[in-house]
Design a protein around this motif. Structure first.
Motif, PDB file in Angstrom:
ATOM      1  N   MET A   1       0.846  -1.198   0.000  1.00 18.59           N
ATOM      2  CA  MET A   1       0.000   0.000   0.000  1.00 18.59           C
ATOM      3  C   MET A   1       0.875   1.238   0.000  1.00 18.59           C
ATOM      4  N   GLY A   2       0.664   2.059  -1.003  1.00 16.21           N
ATOM      5  CA  GLY A   2       1.520   3.209  -1.170  1.00 16.21           C
ATOM      6  C   GLY A   2       0.839   4.493  -0.758  1.00 16.21           C
ATOM      7  N   VAL A   3       1.610   5.518  -0.602  1.00 18.23           N
ATOM      8  CA  VAL A   3       3.058   5.535  -0.541  1.00 18.23           C
ATOM      9  C   VAL A   3       3.492   5.272   0.897  1.00 18.23           C
TER      10      VAL A   3
ATOM     11  N   ILE B   1       7.333  -6.850  -2.794  1.00 20.97           N
ATOM     12  CA  ILE B   1       7.282  -5.409  -3.068  1.00 20.97           C
ATOM     13  C   ILE B   1       6.277  -5.183  -4.182  1.00 20.97           C
ATOM     14  N   ASN B   2       5.529  -4.105  -4.049  1.00 20.19           N
ATOM     15  CA  ASN B   2       4.451  -3.825  -5.002  1.00 20.19           C
ATOM     16  C   ASN B   2       4.760  -2.562  -5.814  1.00 20.19           C
ATOM     17  N   PHE B   3       4.633  -2.696  -7.127  1.00 16.97           N
ATOM     18  CA  PHE B   3       4.824  -1.541  -8.014  1.00 16.97           C
ATOM     19  C   PHE B   3       3.569  -1.310  -8.840  1.00 16.97           C
TER      20      PHE B   3
ATOM     21  N   VAL C   1      -6.370 -11.415  -7.980  1.00 15.59           N
ATOM     22  CA  VAL C   1      -7.586 -10.896  -8.634  1.00 15.59           C
ATOM     23  C   VAL C   1      -8.220  -9.905  -7.668  1.00 15.59           C
ATOM     24  N   GLU C   2      -8.216  -8.651  -8.089  1.00 16.01           N
ATOM     25  CA  GLU C   2      -8.681  -7.611  -7.171  1.00 16.01           C
ATOM     26  C   GLU C   2      -9.968  -6.999  -7.710  1.00 16.01           C
ATOM     27  N   ASN C   3     -11.007  -6.970  -6.904  1.00 15.17           N
ATOM     28  CA  ASN C   3     -12.275  -6.405  -7.381  1.00 15.17           C
ATOM     29  C   ASN C   3     -12.378  -4.913  -7.042  1.00 15.17           C
TER      30      ASN C   3
ATOM     31  N   LEU D   1     -14.050  -3.321  -4.959  1.00 19.54           N
ATOM     32  CA  LEU D   1     -14.286  -2.909  -3.571  1.00 19.54           C
ATOM     33  C   LEU D   1     -12.975  -2.629  -2.842  1.00 19.54           C
ATOM     34  N   ALA D   2     -11.868  -2.989  -3.477  1.00 16.56           N
ATOM     35  CA  ALA D   2     -10.551  -2.857  -2.849  1.00 16.56           C
ATOM     36  C   ALA D   2     -10.166  -1.394  -2.642  1.00 16.56           C
ATOM     37  N   GLY D   3      -9.369  -1.149  -1.619  1.00 15.99           N
ATOM     38  CA  GLY D   3      -8.811   0.188  -1.417  1.00 15.99           C
ATOM     39  C   GLY D   3      -7.838   0.535  -2.538  1.00 15.99           C
ATOM     40  N   GLY D   4      -7.504   1.803  -2.644  1.00 14.20           N
ATOM     41  CA  GLY D   4      -6.543   2.246  -3.660  1.00 14.20           C
ATOM     42  C   GLY D   4      -7.234   2.535  -4.986  1.00 14.20           C
TER      43      GLY D   4
ATOM     44  N   GLY E   1      -8.551 -10.318  -3.722  1.00 17.78           N
ATOM     45  CA  GLY E   1      -8.427  -9.066  -2.968  1.00 17.78           C
ATOM     46  C   GLY E   1      -9.638  -8.177  -3.183  1.00 17.78           C
ATOM     47  N   GLY E   2      -9.955  -7.377  -2.167  1.00 18.23           N
ATOM     48  CA  GLY E   2     -11.093  -6.460  -2.256  1.00 18.23           C
ATOM     49  C   GLY E   2     -12.212  -6.965  -1.373  1.00 18.23           C
ATOM     50  N   SER E   3     -12.236  -6.510  -0.130  1.00 21.03           N
ATOM     51  CA  SER E   3     -13.269  -6.910   0.839  1.00 21.03           C
ATOM     52  C   SER E   3     -13.161  -8.362   1.274  1.00 21.03           C
ATOM     53  N   TYR E   4     -12.066  -9.001   0.976  1.00 22.47           N
ATOM     54  CA  TYR E   4     -11.849 -10.350   1.518  1.00 22.47           C
ATOM     55  C   TYR E   4     -11.129 -10.209   2.848  1.00 22.47           C
TER      56      TYR E   4
ATOM     57  N   ILE F   1      -5.797 -14.788   0.295  1.00 23.77           N
ATOM     58  CA  ILE F   1      -6.407 -13.469   0.131  1.00 23.77           C
ATOM     59  C   ILE F   1      -5.337 -12.376   0.198  1.00 23.77           C
ATOM     60  N   GLN F   2      -5.652 -11.235  -0.418  1.00 26.65           N
ATOM     61  CA  GLN F   2      -4.802 -10.047  -0.273  1.00 26.65           C
ATOM     62  C   GLN F   2      -5.622  -9.005   0.467  1.00 26.65           C
ATOM     63  N   VAL F   3      -5.092  -8.526   1.566  1.00 21.83           N
ATOM     64  CA  VAL F   3      -5.849  -7.602   2.427  1.00 21.83           C
ATOM     65  C   VAL F   3      -5.105  -6.284   2.557  1.00 21.83           C
ATOM     66  N   GLY F   4      -5.834  -5.174   2.433  1.00 18.71           N
ATOM     67  CA  GLY F   4      -5.210  -3.859   2.533  1.00 18.71           C
ATOM     68  C   GLY F   4      -5.730  -3.056   3.710  1.00 18.71           C
ATOM     69  N   THR F   5      -7.013  -2.705   3.639  1.00 19.89           N
ATOM     70  CA  THR F   5      -7.563  -1.725   4.580  1.00 19.89           C
ATOM     71  C   THR F   5      -7.287  -2.073   6.050  1.00 19.89           C
ATOM     72  N   LEU F   6      -7.491  -3.328   6.438  1.00 24.28           N
ATOM     73  CA  LEU F   6      -7.272  -3.674   7.863  1.00 24.28           C
ATOM     74  C   LEU F   6      -5.842  -3.355   8.295  1.00 24.28           C
TER      75      LEU F   6
ATOM     76  N   LEU G   1      -6.696  10.013   2.043  1.00 20.08           N
ATOM     77  CA  LEU G   1      -6.556   8.638   2.530  1.00 20.08           C
ATOM     78  C   LEU G   1      -7.404   7.676   1.716  1.00 20.08           C
ATOM     79  N   THR G   2      -6.774   6.673   1.150  1.00 19.01           N
ATOM     80  CA  THR G   2      -7.560   5.677   0.423  1.00 19.01           C
ATOM     81  C   THR G   2      -7.890   4.504   1.337  1.00 19.01           C
ATOM     82  N   VAL G   3      -9.094   3.987   1.195  1.00 18.37           N
ATOM     83  CA  VAL G   3      -9.549   2.816   1.971  1.00 18.37           C
ATOM     84  C   VAL G   3     -10.481   1.992   1.099  1.00 18.37           C
TER      85      VAL G   3
HETATM   86  C1  LIG Z   1      -4.112   2.719   2.028  1.00 15.82           C
HETATM   87  C2  LIG Z   1      -4.077   1.801   0.842  1.00 15.82           C
HETATM   88  C3  LIG Z   1      -3.102   1.977  -0.124  1.00 15.82           C
HETATM   89  C4  LIG Z   1      -3.028   1.104  -1.215  1.00 15.82           C
HETATM   90  N1  LIG Z   1      -2.032   1.275  -2.131  1.00 15.82           N
HETATM   91  C5  LIG Z   1      -1.904   0.389  -3.136  1.00 15.82           C
HETATM   92  C6  LIG Z   1      -0.827   0.506  -4.056  1.00 15.82           C
HETATM   93  O1  LIG Z   1       0.008   1.408  -3.957  1.00 15.82           O
HETATM   94  N2  LIG Z   1      -0.723  -0.409  -5.048  1.00 15.82           N
HETATM   95  C7  LIG Z   1      -1.631  -1.433  -5.174  1.00 15.82           C
HETATM   96  O2  LIG Z   1      -1.491  -2.249  -6.091  1.00 15.82           O
HETATM   97  N3  LIG Z   1      -2.653  -1.563  -4.324  1.00 15.82           N
HETATM   98  C8  LIG Z   1      -2.814  -0.686  -3.308  1.00 15.82           C
HETATM   99  N4  LIG Z   1      -3.849  -0.822  -2.430  1.00 15.82           N
HETATM  100  C9  LIG Z   1      -4.748  -1.993  -2.549  1.00 15.82           C
HETATM  101  C10 LIG Z   1      -4.304  -3.092  -1.576  1.00 15.82           C
HETATM  102  O3  LIG Z   1      -3.026  -3.560  -1.950  1.00 15.82           O
HETATM  103  C11 LIG Z   1      -5.289  -4.273  -1.532  1.00 15.82           C
HETATM  104  O4  LIG Z   1      -5.295  -4.968  -2.734  1.00 15.82           O
HETATM  105  C12 LIG Z   1      -6.686  -3.854  -1.228  1.00 15.82           C
HETATM  106  O5  LIG Z   1      -6.684  -2.899  -0.220  1.00 15.82           O
HETATM  107  C13 LIG Z   1      -7.522  -5.067  -0.814  1.00 15.82           C
HETATM  108  O6  LIG Z   1      -8.829  -4.721  -0.493  1.00 15.82           O
HETATM  109  P1  LIG Z   1      -9.280  -4.319   0.996  1.00 15.82           P
HETATM  110  O7  LIG Z   1      -8.870  -2.898   1.171  1.00 15.82           O
HETATM  111  O8  LIG Z   1     -10.773  -4.476   0.964  1.00 15.82           O
HETATM  112  O9  LIG Z   1      -8.615  -5.238   1.956  1.00 15.82           O
HETATM  113  C14 LIG Z   1      -3.972   0.047  -1.349  1.00 15.82           C
HETATM  114  C15 LIG Z   1      -4.977  -0.083  -0.383  1.00 15.82           C
HETATM  115  C16 LIG Z   1      -5.038   0.762   0.704  1.00 15.82           C
HETATM  116  C17 LIG Z   1      -6.125   0.582   1.731  1.00 15.82           C
END
Ligand SMILES: Cc1cc2nc3c(=O)[nH]c(=O)nc-3n(C[C@H](O)[C@H](O)[C@H](O)COP(=O)(O)O)c2cc1C
Length: 467
Positions: free
Chosen positions: A1-3, A115-117, A226-228, A230-233, A273-276, A293-298, A429-431
């Motif tokens: 999750m960037g930056v 690392i994610n790009f 596979v990110e839907n 609903l995912a953050g970012g 990924g995305g709400s999982y 799963i790939q989780v971001g927001t938590l 802020l992204t969520v």
């Molecule tokens: C604060 C934040 C920053 C994120 N930044 C990136 C990013 O730089 N690159 C990317 O591929 N995904 C980014 N994402 C997506 C996450 O890697 C992840 O796939 C996504 O949050 C999963 O869904 P969830 O938020 O419902 O758990 C970001 C998500 C959040 C919440």
């Protein structure tokens, strides 16, 4: 999750729990330059630089950027110059920034680190990936585009060779190819003869993109995320004709759902990924044939994440009270992808904050490269001054709502720029869209929960299955 939301501290905490911790690879040249200017108070950046395989390069970086008097409150940063095509003068800083982040994330445990790009940010990627590989990164993940050439680049680097990727230039003639190339000998006196080839995971939003990566990439694709939407970012735009709901958010439909049975048919491991992010999500993903799963927001709001504590607290309070709001904006991001953000006071989610900001483009990672009428390469960003963008042939209709994500995302993690007039860049802020899991987690573990709490929460089997 960037930056730097998934900074080395967060990735290390996650990897130490046996999950895959992933550092953000976005803008790590600027992150390193700014952390050094803030005095590197815990000494971590200097410790990692001391392990960089070329002492001369590391010393030059320190002499250019380290300020022993800096503190976390220093924000009047000396700017890192904007990158242009064919200019490799930032390669050392970029490779070192990525080396530092991965080195620190891997320190003190034996877990894997990724690392994610973003494919969309092309110019720094070859030097950045090389730096991450120098530190022994285990996984490279890439989304926001179709990163067909990255697997081959990893192969070249692992053989000790240089490498290049094609760069997209709007308005370029058919068949015209521009590349950004990186040579290890440009930053290292003695480049390694071989390096470990990290696994490559492509982040996609559709089966078609997954199949394209599997069949047309220049090297091995080891997995797919596979990110839907609903995912953050950033989210992929809806497939087909773009239509908006009454709030102005893009509408997604059945075409945007992925047939997981077809994903299984690709015979490549995949993650969802995305709400999982509920207690039962891991099991649900498994039942779809996914490996996990790939989780971001938590993780974005846990103790170890890079988000400013004050922003975390304000958002978590809103979530606990059931008063949070998340908006998927079709035009806020200069990338052209829909971007989700939390509606929060004193952030660029508010129109009043957005218009207060003078539109200066001084980081420039999301600039589009375009062919000028004179046949040269130009640079423009929808978030720069509207007249300037239009003068360069940019489409005014995408410009008025565009936010400078480069500066806002730096501000999210305490690295925002302060200008001579006193203006301090505001965060955005992204969520993700689904915040019920966050609400449940903070009910269980409190506001100051840790990455380990998140891993425990996600690993808990649903009550029914556990009985
Ligand atoms: C604060 C934040 C920053 C994120 N930044 C990136 C990013 O730089 N690159 C990317 O591929 N995904 C980014 N994402 C997506 C996450 O890697 C992840 O796939 C996504 O949050 C999963 O869904 P969830 O938020 O419902 O758990 C970001 C998500 C959040 C919440």
């Amino acid at each position: 999750m960037g930056v730097a939301v998934s900074s080395w501290k967060l990735a290390k905490a996650v990897s130490s729990q046996g999950a895959l911790g992933v550092v953000s690879g976005t803008a790590l040249d600027i992150v390193l330059a700014r952390r050094l200017q803030q005095g590197d108070t815990d000494g971590s950046a200097r410790r990692a630089l001391a392990a960089f395989p070329d002492a001369g390069t590391a010393e030059r970086i320190l002499s250019d950027w380290f300020n022993p008097e800096g503190t976390e409150d220093s924000h009047d940063f000396k700017q890192v110059p904007l990158r242009t095509l064919g200019d490799s003068s930032l390669d050392a800083l970029t490779a070192a920034g990525n080396f530092v982040e991965v080195f620190l994330a891997k320190e003190g445990h034996s877990g894997a680190v990724g690392i994610n790009f973003l494919e969309k940010i092309q110019l720094p990627n070859p030097a950045a990936i090389y730096g991450a590989m120098l530190a022994g990164v285990d996984y490279v993940l890439m989304g926001a585009g179709i990163p067909l050439e990255i697997p081959g680049l990893l192969d070249s680097y692992s053989r000790g060779e240089g490498g290049e990727i094609s760069v997209q230039i709007e308005g370029a003639e058919k068949g015209e190819r521009h590349v950004v190339r990186f040579e290890p000998s440009s930053i290292l006196e003695n480049p390694p003869k071989t390096m470990k080839r990290p696994y490559f995971l492509s982040i996609v939003s559709s089966y078609i993109l997954a199949a394209t990566m599997a069949s047309r990439a220049t090297g091995r694709v080891d997995g797919i995320v596979v990110e839907n939407h609903l995912a953050g970012g950033h989210n992929a735009p809806p497939r087909g004709v773009l239509s908006m709901d009454e709030n102005g958010e893009p509408m997604y439909g059945p075409k945007d759902t992925v047939d997981y049975a077809k994903m299984v048919g690709l015979s490549i491991p995949f993650w969802l990924g995305g709400s999982y992010s509920m207690e039962e999500s891991l099991e649900k993903a498994g039942s779809e044939g996914a490996w996990g799963i790939q989780v971001g927001t938590l993780f974005a709001f846990c103790r170890e994440s890079g988000v400013l504590p004050e922003l975390k607290k304000r958002f978590l309070e809103a979530v606990a009270a059931g008063k949070e709001a998340v908006f998927t904006h079709p035009l806020a991001s200069p990338t052209g992808y829909p971007f989700k953000f939390a509606v929060l006071r004193e952030t660029l989610s508010e129109k009043v904050e957005m218009v207060k900001r003078i539109r200066v483009c001084n980081i420039g990672l999301l600039r589009q490269l375009y062919k000028t009428p004179e046949g040269k390469i130009g640079y423009r960003c929808p978030a720069e001054k509207e007249e300037a963008f239009a003068r360069k042939g940019g489409d005014r209709s995408i410009s008025s709502e565009a936010r400078c994500l480069c500066n806002a995302l730096m501000a999210n993690v305490g690295l925002g720029m302060k200008y001579a007039g006193g203006y301090l860049e505001k965060p955005l802020l992204t969520v993700g869209s689904q915040l019920e899991s966050l609400r449940r987690l903070i009910r269980k573990a409190g506001f100051d929960y840790t990455a380990a709490d998140v891993v425990r929460f996600l690993s808990a089997r649903p009550a029914k299955a556990a009985e």
